[in-house]
Write a protein that holds these residues in place. Structure first.
Motif, PDB file in Angstrom:
ATOM      1  N   ALA A   1       0.827  -1.346   0.004  1.00 36.27           N
ATOM      2  CA  ALA A   1       0.032  -0.140   0.051  1.00 36.27           C
ATOM      3  C   ALA A   1       0.759   1.501   0.034  1.00 36.27           C
ATOM      4  O   ALA A   1       0.708   2.254  -0.639  1.00 36.27           O
ATOM      5  CB  ALA A   1      -0.919  -0.008   1.354  1.00 36.27           C
ATOM      6  N   GLY A   2       2.087   1.172   0.648  1.00 37.91           N
ATOM      7  CA  GLY A   2       3.021   2.428   0.769  1.00 37.91           C
ATOM      8  C   GLY A   2       3.585   2.498  -0.504  1.00 37.91           C
ATOM      9  O   GLY A   2       3.950   3.669  -0.693  1.00 37.91           O
ATOM     10  N   TYR A   3       3.789   1.536  -1.360  1.00 38.08           N
ATOM     11  CA  TYR A   3       4.504   1.693  -2.330  1.00 38.08           C
ATOM     12  C   TYR A   3       3.789   1.802  -3.818  1.00 38.08           C
ATOM     13  O   TYR A   3       4.521   2.143  -4.719  1.00 38.08           O
ATOM     14  CB  TYR A   3       5.822   0.590  -2.758  1.00 38.08           C
ATOM     15  N   VAL A   4       2.537   1.799  -3.561  1.00 43.02           N
ATOM     16  CA  VAL A   4       1.531   2.022  -4.755  1.00 43.02           C
ATOM     17  C   VAL A   4       2.102   3.463  -5.759  1.00 43.02           C
ATOM     18  O   VAL A   4       2.218   3.470  -6.845  1.00 43.02           O
ATOM     19  CB  VAL A   4       0.163   1.958  -4.310  1.00 43.02           C
ATOM     20  N   LEU A   5       1.872   4.394  -4.653  1.00 40.50           N
ATOM     21  CA  LEU A   5       2.136   5.788  -5.068  1.00 40.50           C
ATOM     22  C   LEU A   5       3.762   5.711  -5.674  1.00 40.50           C
ATOM     23  O   LEU A   5       3.832   6.394  -6.802  1.00 40.50           O
ATOM     24  CB  LEU A   5       2.147   6.925  -3.980  1.00 40.50           C
ATOM     25  N   LEU A   6       4.642   5.145  -5.005  1.00 37.19           N
ATOM     26  CA  LEU A   6       5.846   5.331  -5.504  1.00 37.19           C
ATOM     27  C   LEU A   6       6.099   4.399  -6.922  1.00 37.19           C
ATOM     28  O   LEU A   6       6.467   5.104  -7.742  1.00 37.19           O
ATOM     29  CB  LEU A   6       6.799   4.574  -4.550  1.00 37.19           C
ATOM     30  N   ILE A   7       5.280   3.475  -7.028  1.00 38.15           N
ATOM     31  CA  ILE A   7       5.480   2.583  -8.409  1.00 38.15           C
ATOM     32  C   ILE A   7       4.922   3.355  -9.604  1.00 38.15           C
ATOM     33  O   ILE A   7       5.326   3.626 -10.679  1.00 38.15           O
ATOM     34  CB  ILE A   7       4.768   1.418  -8.222  1.00 38.15           C
TER      35      ILE A   7
ATOM     36  N   CYS B   1       4.739   6.635  -9.851  1.00 43.07           N
ATOM     37  CA  CYS B   1       5.812   7.879 -10.289  1.00 43.07           C
ATOM     38  C   CYS B   1       6.848   6.974 -10.822  1.00 43.07           C
ATOM     39  O   CYS B   1       7.495   7.706 -12.065  1.00 43.07           O
ATOM     40  CB  CYS B   1       6.515   8.283  -9.064  1.00 43.07           C
ATOM     41  N   LEU B   2       7.208   5.913 -10.682  1.00 49.88           N
ATOM     42  CA  LEU B   2       8.290   5.234 -11.370  1.00 49.88           C
ATOM     43  C   LEU B   2       7.863   4.612 -12.918  1.00 49.88           C
ATOM     44  O   LEU B   2       8.724   4.640 -13.898  1.00 49.88           O
ATOM     45  CB  LEU B   2       8.890   3.656 -10.955  1.00 49.88           C
ATOM     46  N   LEU B   3       6.813   4.553 -13.226  1.00 47.71           N
ATOM     47  CA  LEU B   3       6.249   3.874 -14.376  1.00 47.71           C
ATOM     48  C   LEU B   3       6.609   4.817 -15.841  1.00 47.71           C
ATOM     49  O   LEU B   3       7.334   4.570 -16.829  1.00 47.71           O
ATOM     50  CB  LEU B   3       4.776   3.733 -14.606  1.00 47.71           C
ATOM     51  N   ILE B   4       6.509   6.186 -15.733  1.00 45.44           N
ATOM     52  CA  ILE B   4       6.854   6.747 -16.493  1.00 45.44           C
ATOM     53  C   ILE B   4       8.230   7.018 -17.057  1.00 45.44           C
ATOM     54  O   ILE B   4       8.752   7.001 -18.104  1.00 45.44           O
ATOM     55  CB  ILE B   4       6.340   8.496 -16.186  1.00 45.44           C
ATOM     56  N   ALA B   5       9.115   7.198 -15.682  1.00 45.49           N
ATOM     57  CA  ALA B   5      10.460   7.239 -15.937  1.00 45.49           C
ATOM     58  C   ALA B   5      10.939   5.965 -16.594  1.00 45.49           C
ATOM     59  O   ALA B   5      11.941   5.683 -17.342  1.00 45.49           O
ATOM     60  CB  ALA B   5      11.110   7.423 -14.622  1.00 45.49           C
ATOM     61  N   VAL B   6      10.555   4.897 -16.044  1.00 43.55           N
ATOM     62  CA  VAL B   6      10.858   3.459 -16.764  1.00 43.55           C
ATOM     63  C   VAL B   6      10.560   3.399 -18.050  1.00 43.55           C
ATOM     64  O   VAL B   6      11.360   2.776 -18.885  1.00 43.55           O
ATOM     65  CB  VAL B   6      10.265   2.150 -15.989  1.00 43.55           C
TER      66      VAL B   6
ATOM     67  N   LEU C   1      19.540   8.021 -14.759  1.00 44.99           N
ATOM     68  CA  LEU C   1      19.106   6.997 -13.951  1.00 44.99           C
ATOM     69  C   LEU C   1      19.564   7.346 -12.399  1.00 44.99           C
ATOM     70  O   LEU C   1      18.681   7.154 -11.396  1.00 44.99           O
ATOM     71  CB  LEU C   1      19.779   5.821 -14.148  1.00 44.99           C
ATOM     72  N   ILE C   2      20.790   8.090 -12.143  1.00 44.64           N
ATOM     73  CA  ILE C   2      21.203   8.398 -10.773  1.00 44.64           C
ATOM     74  C   ILE C   2      20.200   9.536 -10.313  1.00 44.64           C
ATOM     75  O   ILE C   2      19.934   9.381  -8.956  1.00 44.64           O
ATOM     76  CB  ILE C   2      22.591   9.030 -10.944  1.00 44.64           C
ATOM     77  N   ILE C   3      20.120  10.317 -11.137  1.00 48.70           N
ATOM     78  CA  ILE C   3      19.158  11.530 -10.438  1.00 48.70           C
ATOM     79  C   ILE C   3      17.679  10.803 -10.311  1.00 48.70           C
ATOM     80  O   ILE C   3      17.016  11.336  -9.245  1.00 48.70           O
ATOM     81  CB  ILE C   3      18.709  12.773 -11.377  1.00 48.70           C
ATOM     82  N   PHE C   4      17.136   9.883 -11.069  1.00 47.11           N
ATOM     83  CA  PHE C   4      15.982   9.575 -10.750  1.00 47.11           C
ATOM     84  C   PHE C   4      15.946   8.578  -9.674  1.00 47.11           C
ATOM     85  O   PHE C   4      14.998   8.500  -8.795  1.00 47.11           O
ATOM     86  CB  PHE C   4      15.665   8.760 -12.028  1.00 47.11           C
ATOM     87  N   LEU C   5      16.856   7.766  -9.180  1.00 45.45           N
ATOM     88  CA  LEU C   5      17.077   6.984  -8.124  1.00 45.45           C
ATOM     89  C   LEU C   5      17.042   7.912  -6.755  1.00 45.45           C
ATOM     90  O   LEU C   5      16.714   7.397  -5.775  1.00 45.45           O
ATOM     91  CB  LEU C   5      18.234   6.245  -8.383  1.00 45.45           C
ATOM     92  N   PHE C   6      17.823   8.959  -6.961  1.00 42.44           N
ATOM     93  CA  PHE C   6      17.973   9.843  -5.909  1.00 42.44           C
ATOM     94  C   PHE C   6      16.471  10.366  -5.527  1.00 42.44           C
ATOM     95  O   PHE C   6      16.158  10.421  -4.199  1.00 42.44           O
ATOM     96  CB  PHE C   6      18.811  11.023  -6.199  1.00 42.44           C
ATOM     97  N   SER C   7      15.709  10.521  -6.265  1.00 42.55           N
ATOM     98  CA  SER C   7      14.469  11.182  -6.026  1.00 42.55           C
ATOM     99  C   SER C   7      13.681   9.959  -5.389  1.00 42.55           C
ATOM    100  O   SER C   7      12.821  10.131  -4.515  1.00 42.55           O
ATOM    101  CB  SER C   7      13.757  11.776  -7.149  1.00 42.55           C
TER     102      SER C   7
ATOM    103  N   SER D   1      14.531   7.551  -3.959  1.00 41.05           N
ATOM    104  CA  SER D   1      15.039   7.317  -2.607  1.00 41.05           C
ATOM    105  C   SER D   1      14.376   8.195  -1.389  1.00 41.05           C
ATOM    106  O   SER D   1      13.948   7.744  -0.435  1.00 41.05           O
ATOM    107  CB  SER D   1      16.507   7.394  -2.298  1.00 41.05           C
ATOM    108  N   ILE D   2      14.370   9.465  -2.033  1.00 38.24           N
ATOM    109  CA  ILE D   2      13.694  10.157  -0.928  1.00 38.24           C
ATOM    110  C   ILE D   2      12.152   9.881  -0.548  1.00 38.24           C
ATOM    111  O   ILE D   2      11.745   9.843   0.388  1.00 38.24           O
ATOM    112  CB  ILE D   2      13.684  11.772  -1.307  1.00 38.24           C
ATOM    113  N   ILE D   3      11.439   9.493  -1.703  1.00 41.58           N
ATOM    114  CA  ILE D   3      10.056   8.966  -1.676  1.00 41.58           C
ATOM    115  C   ILE D   3       9.922   7.858  -0.682  1.00 41.58           C
ATOM    116  O   ILE D   3       9.148   7.602   0.068  1.00 41.58           O
ATOM    117  CB  ILE D   3       9.437   8.828  -2.967  1.00 41.58           C
ATOM    118  N   ALA D   4      10.873   6.847  -1.139  1.00 40.25           N
ATOM    119  CA  ALA D   4      10.755   5.618  -0.323  1.00 40.25           C
ATOM    120  C   ALA D   4      10.929   5.815   1.227  1.00 40.25           C
ATOM    121  O   ALA D   4      10.570   5.163   2.027  1.00 40.25           O
ATOM    122  CB  ALA D   4      11.823   4.538  -0.837  1.00 40.25           C
ATOM    123  N   THR D   5      12.078   6.701   1.539  1.00 43.07           N
ATOM    124  CA  THR D   5      12.432   6.962   2.734  1.00 43.07           C
ATOM    125  C   THR D   5      11.224   7.391   3.588  1.00 43.07           C
ATOM    126  O   THR D   5      10.700   6.912   4.532  1.00 43.07           O
ATOM    127  CB  THR D   5      13.428   7.963   2.999  1.00 43.07           C
ATOM    128  N   LEU D   6      10.154   8.353   3.037  1.00 44.10           N
ATOM    129  CA  LEU D   6       9.212   8.934   3.777  1.00 44.10           C
ATOM    130  C   LEU D   6       8.068   7.699   3.919  1.00 44.10           C
ATOM    131  O   LEU D   6       7.629   7.624   4.926  1.00 44.10           O
ATOM    132  CB  LEU D   6       8.584  10.057   2.963  1.00 44.10           C
TER     133      LEU D   6
END
Length: 913
Positions: free
Chosen positions: A11-17, A19-24, A188-194, A196-201
């Motif tokens: 449930a916590g990662y639905v929002l993160l996923i 966000c990832l779809l467009i970048a992937v 990819l580095i910039i994207f992963l950094f972003s 990481s911040i979302i995953a931490t929260l």
């Protein structure tokens, strides 16, 4: 509903996923484009490399084939040349198409085309025509002017430039792709950094929802710790998520540890109870009573191997548990008799469940039928020394079965120890009885001694008169005794040295026999299968496949020759080697050596030349096989220790010195010179010793056993010659072999026909069947049993015998062979391997002849080649003997003889009846 941790995290990662779809999708598009470009570039490069390799191979084939034909005159050498002439232009055309955008590469291909056409026209075709016409002088003039060699060198250089140019082109294209890849990595580095911040929260929010459940589990574990690690405490399942499942798994782990402690404590208790017991019956009672109580068995019986019994492998009852009025269990049984006898034979436990119509167990209230029976063998040195049988009216748990098996694993040594102790006590009692008898005899002798003392007093007077004479004799005796002691000391030293020498010879013979067995077993399969393939009975192989099979077969024979050479080393040391002096054509040696060793030079880029002086005679009398072995060992060493430079062989006539002239005036010298690592002066004599090389560093870097040069030295001595070495460390070595021309051989080398290590020759009874129809009818549908534990031998024999329409069966040890022959009396002949596990071939043949009383022919097959092996096989019951590796025709001949003899005996019996 199960509130799993996965559901909470999901449930916590639905929002993160989301966000990832467009970048992937963007990254996948970029990666796909990059991969497509890279694949296209690699495909182009692979195609260019293949075409370049094929073209270069065609040029080399034409050059080698043309030179081979010029040297040998064999038209078979022209086949690769003709094939390459037909295909090289097509490969060149394809390469030009692939280099359509590279003008420099196209110019290089045009240069290859021009020079190759020029070489074919000016060098290849003219020399082939001259060789065909037999114009040797024209060929010699042609090569004196070195026509065509410059064209080949230019073509070779152009190929190198072509490959370097293609490598540079590929490097530039790959660099462009790497730049694109770098840009994607930064994104990819910039994207992963972003992310990481979302995953931490998100994880911070979810962890707070999980921490409460973890606290409950932690408190339960602390409770176990406060109770001093009591394994009876279990963790309660307070939640329905994965942590609850963790509590269940932990409880299962505690149960397993509890079971292990139960096994260990009960094992220790039983072992302590039977420590120090010296009676086998008392030991059996203590062991059986303890294990029956622990496993809650209703009854039990314990049997021990009776070594004093007249019956072979008989087991007698030593102890029972919960005995009934009718005496529980049988008093004894033989190996293989009944279920318990089969357990002793198989050396594996037997578990009988749901028993019916079984003997009743007696209690105070009546009798009960056991529900399960568990029989377990107790082994010592892979032999069943005792049998434990337990019965229960309930069921044996897995834990109880583990306890029984664990206890019986080490109990065999305790039983054997008690049996040996009882045997020692019995011997001690016998010794005491004999001592008492000797004491009585001693008293009788004492009485006789007193009588003799009286007579001695009477003789004392006479002795006084002889003292003077004895004094002189004593002086001489003392001197003689001193010399005797010296001789005895020398004799003891000589006997000790002789014993050590005999032991060393025995170890050496055993080593050579075992080495022969280990190498001959796989060689047997290699030689049989490769010979079958080379014969191509099904006509389904190409000429190239047949050639490969022939090479494998020949290589196997060479390896077999090497084994024989190692065995010959013992013959050399014993001075018992057969030499055959025959005429050797030295004019053919250069071509033979070049054909056999040129590939070594090609692999290491080492030049190889063989020179034969004009004054060397055409015919030279010596042992050809030993000479070839010496040269082979010397050249193999030369190529092994030469990484650059050249290896040269010069054959010349030697002017003998005074000592050599006493043998003959005709000598030939072989010089093998290399530019390798060289040998220091202090190591040059050690290299001719067995199992020695120059130093430890040479052994580690280049390997080898050190036998080659030792054999060379011994063989050169037996041939009447010498071998020497001159070397400079770092510059190379020259080995000089000098041999005399001996048409009548060496009188001193009339060696014996036997040896300390002698390979047994396989003999076949004198019988021949020459007609194919008779052989076919003899082999058709005959039943052959193959007994061998090596699947390679079974496979090769099965393939050979199937071609002759035999009916084939196989087993892997002696026990299976005995069972099969008992159930299948129609077997016509047995092929018996000797070295097998569990029951070897010797014991199996004895059982077949003595116990089963079968007259089926048995052919013993063994890879051992010692002189006594044939006699051992025949004595054990074999009809005939073959040593591995054996020839297919030889095997068929032996089968033909014994099958014919069997049919003749059968016909004679029928006519008699």
């Amino acid at each position: 509903m199960k509130n799993s941790i996965r559901l909470k995290i999901t449930a916590g990662y639905v929002l993160l996923i989301a966000c990832l779809l467009i970048a992937v999708m963007f990254l996948m598009n970029q990666i796909s484009t990059l991969q497509t470009a890279r694949n296209a570039l690699l495909t182009q490069e692979t195609k260019v490399q293949n075409l370049t390799s094929n073209l270069e191979k065609s040029v080399l084939n034409m050059n080698r084939s043309q030179r081979g034909y010029i040297i040998t005159g064999d038209k078979d050498y022209l086949e690769p040349y003709n094939e390459a002439v037909k295909t090289w232009e097509d490969d060149l055309t394809q390469l030009k198409k692939n280099f359509s955008t590279q003008s420099i590469q196209k110019e290089r291909l045009d240069a290859i085309d021009r020079h190759l056409q020029s070489w074919i026209k000016e060098a290849a075709e003219p020399t082939i025509r001259l060789k065909t016409e037999g114009d040797e002088k024209g060929i010699q003039n042609f090569y004196t002017q070195d026509q065509g060699q410059s064209e080949i060198e230019i073509i070779t250089q152009t190929f190198t430039e072509l490959q370097d140019g293609e490598a540079n082109y590929l490097k530039d294209e790959m660099k462009k792709l790497d730049n694109r890849n770098t840009n994607i990595i930064w994104f990819l580095i910039i994207f992963l950094f972003s992310c990481s911040i979302i995953a931490t929260l998100v994880s911070s929010f979810i962890s707070r929802s999980i921490i409460k459940t973890i606290k409950y589990t932690t408190n339960a574990i602390k409770h176990i710790s406060r109770n001093e690690g009591s394994l009876k405490t279990r963790i309660p399942k307070l939640t329905k998520d994965e942590l609850g499942e963790l509590a269940v798994a932990t409880n299962e782990l505690l149960d397993e540890i509890d079971h292990r402690e139960w096994l260990q404590s009960n094992t220790s208790k039983i072992v302590l109870d039977y420590q120090g017991i010296s009676s086998i019956r008392q030991l059996s009672n203590v062991f059986l009573t303890n294990i029956a109580k622990i496993t809650q068995s209703s009854y039990g019986a314990f049997y021990v191997l009776d070594e004093q019994s007249s019956a072979k492998m008989a087991y007698t009852k030593q102890s029972v548990f919960a005995n009934t009025a009718s005496d529980l269990g049988r008093d004894s049984f033989l190996l293989g008799e009944g279920v318990i006898g089969q357990c002793a034979l198989d050396r594996k436990p037997i578990h009988l469940k749901d028993m019916q119509d079984f003997r009743m167990l007696s209690t105070g209230l009546g009798e009960l039928t056991p529900r399960e029976i568990y029989i377990v063998p107790i082994l010592f040195e892979n032999q069943t020394i005792a049998i434990l049988e337990l019965g229960t009216i309930q069921r044996f748990s897995e834990l109880q079965i583990q306890l029984m098996e664990q206890l019986t694993e080490q109990f065999g040594s305790s039983i054997n120890s008690v049996l040996r102790r009882m045997e020692i006590v019995q011997l001690l009692n016998e010794s005491r009885a004999m001592t008492e008898e000797l004491q009585a005899q001693s008293e009788q002798l004492q009485a006789q001694s007193e009588q003799l003392q009286t007579q001695s007093d009477e003789l004392q007077k006479q002795t006084t008169q002889l003292k003077k004479v004895n004094t002189e004799l004593e002086l001489r005796t003392v001197d003689a005794e001193e010399k005797t002691l010296e001789l005895e000391a020398a004799k003891e030293s000589l006997e000790k040295s002789t014993a050590e020498l005999m032991q060393s010879s025995k170890y050496k013979s055993e080593f050579l026999a075992n080495m022969s067995h280990e190498l001959r077993t796989p060689l047997n399969s290699i030689l049989i299968l490769s010979e079958m393939m080379s014969e191509n009975p099904n006509a389904n192989l190409t000429d190239e496949d047949i050639e490969y099979a022939s090479i494998i077969h020949q290589s196997g024979k060479d390896l077999l020759d090497l084994i024989s050479d190692i065995l010959d080393l013992s013959k050399i040391e014993a001075g018992k080697v057969d030499l055959i002096f025959e005429d050797v054509h030295l004019q053919t040696f250069p071509s033979q050596l070049e054909a056999n060793f040129s590939h070594f030079g090609n692999e290491n880029n080492v030049a190889f030349h063989v020179k034969l002086d004009d004054d060397v005679p055409d015919t030279f009398f010596t042992d050809a096989m030993r000479l070839q072995q010496i040269l082979k060992n010397l050249l193999s060493n030369a190529f092994k220790f030469t990484k650059e430079g050249e290896v040269n062989v010069q054959i010349k006539k030697l002017h003998p010195n005074h000592e050599q002239e006493q043998l003959t005036d005709d000598w030939v010298q072989f010089d093998i010179k290399d530019t390798g690592i060289g040998i220091s002066e202090d190591k040059q004599q050690h290299i001719f010793e067995s199992f020695r090389q120059a130093d430890g560093a040479t052994v580690r870097k280049y390997g080898g056993t050190g036998l080659g040069l030792a054999i060379c030295r011994e063989f050169s001595t037996l041939l009447g010659g010498t071998i020497d070495v001159t070397s400079t460390e770092g510059e190379g070595s020259t080995f000089t072999l000098a041999l005399p021309n001996l048409p009548n051989g060496l009188k001193s080398n009339d060696t014996e026909k036997t040896s300390a290590v002698e390979e047994v020759s396989e003999t076949v009874p004198p019988a021949e069947i020459t007609e194919e129809a008779a052989e076919a009818s003899l082999f058709v549908d005959k039943h052959i049993l193959i007994v061998d534990d090596d699947q390679r031998n079974i496979y090769s024999l099965e393939k050979v015998l199937h071609q002759h329409q035999f009916q084939i069966a196989y087993v892997e040890n002696g026990f299976e062979c005995i069972d099969y022959l008992t159930d299948h009396p129609e077997v016509d002949i047995v092929l018996m391997d000797i070295m097998m596990p569990e029951l070897d071939g010797f014991d199996t043949m004895r059982i077949i002849r003595n116990s089963l009383e079968l007259e089926v022919p048995i052919i013993a097959l063994t890879a051992k080649a010692m002189k006594s092996d044939r006699e051992k096989c025949i004595a054990a019951g074999a009809s005939d003997y073959l040593s591995k590796p054996f020839d297919i025709n030889q095997l068929l001949s032996v089968l033909r003889v014994w099958l014919s003899q069997k049919e003749e005996n059968h016909s004679w019996k029928n006519s008699s009846n």
